[in-house]
Scaffold this active site. Structure first.
Site, PDB file in Angstrom:
ATOM      1  N   ILE A 121     -48.918  36.946  16.019  1.00 55.47           N
ATOM      2  CA  ILE A 121     -47.471  37.160  16.068  1.00 55.47           C
ATOM      3  C   ILE A 121     -46.923  36.681  14.725  1.00 55.47           C
ATOM      4  O   ILE A 121     -47.549  35.872  14.035  1.00 55.47           O
ATOM      5  CB  ILE A 121     -46.769  36.470  17.257  1.00 55.47           C
ATOM      6  CG1 ILE A 121     -46.864  34.942  17.176  1.00 55.47           C
ATOM      7  CG2 ILE A 121     -47.315  36.946  18.576  1.00 55.47           C
ATOM      8  CD1 ILE A 121     -46.018  34.235  18.246  1.00 55.47           C
ATOM      9  N   ASP A 122     -45.763  37.210  14.338  1.00 53.46           N
ATOM     10  CA  ASP A 122     -45.186  36.898  13.034  1.00 53.46           C
ATOM     11  C   ASP A 122     -44.956  35.402  12.873  1.00 53.46           C
ATOM     12  O   ASP A 122     -44.663  34.694  13.840  1.00 53.46           O
ATOM     13  CB  ASP A 122     -43.832  37.596  12.861  1.00 53.46           C
ATOM     14  CG  ASP A 122     -43.917  39.106  12.980  1.00 53.46           C
ATOM     15  OD1 ASP A 122     -45.038  39.639  12.888  1.00 53.46           O
ATOM     16  OD2 ASP A 122     -42.861  39.728  13.160  1.00 53.46           O
ATOM     17  N   LYS A 123     -45.016  34.952  11.627  1.00 59.60           N
ATOM     18  CA  LYS A 123     -44.733  33.550  11.314  1.00 59.60           C
ATOM     19  C   LYS A 123     -43.357  33.125  11.837  1.00 59.60           C
ATOM     20  O   LYS A 123     -43.205  32.041  12.389  1.00 59.60           O
ATOM     21  CB  LYS A 123     -44.796  33.345   9.792  1.00 59.60           C
ATOM     22  CG  LYS A 123     -44.322  31.983   9.305  1.00 59.60           C
ATOM     23  CD  LYS A 123     -44.559  31.809   7.822  1.00 59.60           C
ATOM     24  CE  LYS A 123     -43.526  32.561   6.992  1.00 59.60           C
ATOM     25  NZ  LYS A 123     -42.228  31.813   6.923  1.00 59.60           N
ATOM     26  N   ARG A 146     -39.351  44.344  14.958  1.00 59.15           N
ATOM     27  CA  ARG A 146     -38.262  44.229  13.984  1.00 59.15           C
ATOM     28  C   ARG A 146     -37.993  45.562  13.302  1.00 59.15           C
ATOM     29  O   ARG A 146     -36.832  45.952  13.111  1.00 59.15           O
ATOM     30  CB  ARG A 146     -38.629  43.150  12.963  1.00 59.15           C
ATOM     31  CG  ARG A 146     -38.785  41.789  13.601  1.00 59.15           C
ATOM     32  CD  ARG A 146     -39.663  40.838  12.802  1.00 59.15           C
ATOM     33  NE  ARG A 146     -38.996  40.331  11.624  1.00 59.15           N
ATOM     34  CZ  ARG A 146     -39.551  39.443  10.789  1.00 59.15           C
ATOM     35  NH1 ARG A 146     -40.768  38.974  11.049  1.00 59.15           N
ATOM     36  NH2 ARG A 146     -38.896  39.037   9.731  1.00 59.15           N
TER      37      ARG A 146
END
Length: 254
Positions: free
Chosen positions: A57-59, A158
């Site tokens: 998952i994204d930072k 996003r």
């Protein structure tokens, strides 16, 4: 002794896997653009020993992350993600009001597609990427949205929202609006000191909320949810108090 760890909370652990709820702003594995940044896997290995990544998952996203504890469990879990057998639910707070109750987005994505290393829609070279969205509620100038990504591309949620004209609150890459949410700006009668006011939320408002998959050893279906982090939950409570809309009251029970 109480656990003072702020980087993650342990949701579940057994001999084959660990489920963590991570904070926003920490990488889950090595990153070629930022090799010295703090990494969740290295921090958690101090508690659990060797861990094997099975998804990302994204930072900047908070919430659920799974690590395998054995190579066998890693193979099993990785295959479930590859075959799209894992069900993932994210919650996002976005600016404005979507004109839909539900939205199906099927746009091919190419990671690292521009000079800012952003993911871009590319119908020629992009990989198939599908996300289902649902509007959970409108709170003044904001809306709560549920996202169910059927694929696992970098920044998928996003970008799919941005391509439909919707920005997640405080998204540093895909939103032109970096303004944090302040209680003074959403509450009509606010009597605090603006000089000393701390923002309710000043980072990407995207949270990996729920995940369902088959246990790598027993094969039984298991499901885990991750509480909102303090900043996101404080924002949820204030918006619910002011506008009478709470995303948790709109969530389907499965």
């Amino acid at each position: 002794m109480a656990n003072k760890n702020i980087d993650y909370k342990v949701i579940y652990a057994d001999d084959s896997m660990v489920i963590l709820n991570k904070r926003s702003g920490i990488l889950i594995a090595a990153d070629r653009y930022n090799p010295d940044a703090p990494r969740l896997d290295l921090l958690a290995e101090k508690e659990f020993g060797k861990l094997y990544a099975v998804h990302r998952i994204d930072k900047d996203t908070s919430g659920l992350i799974i690590y395998a504890r054995t190579p066998e469990a890693q193979r099993n879990l990785s295959m479930q993600f590859e075959k799209r057998e894992v069900k993932k639910i994210y919650h996002a707070l976005v600016y404005g009001h979507p004109l839909w109750q539900e939205l199906h987005v099927d746009l091919p994505l190419l990671p690292d597609g521009d000079i800012r290393h952003r993911t871009v829609v590319n119908k020629r070279f992009g990989k198939p990427s599908v996300t289902d969205f649902k509007l959970l509620g409108i709170c003044g100038g904001f809306s709560w949205i549920e996202a169910r990504p059927l694929t696992g591309r970098t920044h998928q949620i996003r970008v799919h929202l941005a391509e439909n004209g919707i920005s997640i609150v405080c998204d540093p890459l895909y939103s032109g609006n970096q303004k944090p949410i302040r209680l003074s700006e959403i509450k009509h009668k606010w009597n605090g000191n603006e000089e000393e006011e701390r923002p309710l939320l000043s980072r990407l408002a995207l949270h990996a909320y729920k995940i369902t998959f088959n246990h790598p050893v027993t094969g039984e279906s298991v499901s885990f949810t991750a509480d909102y982090p303090k900043d996101m939950d404080a924002t949820r409570k204030q918006l619910a108090k002011i506008f009478g809309v709470d995303p948790f009251e709109q969530v389907d029970v499965e």
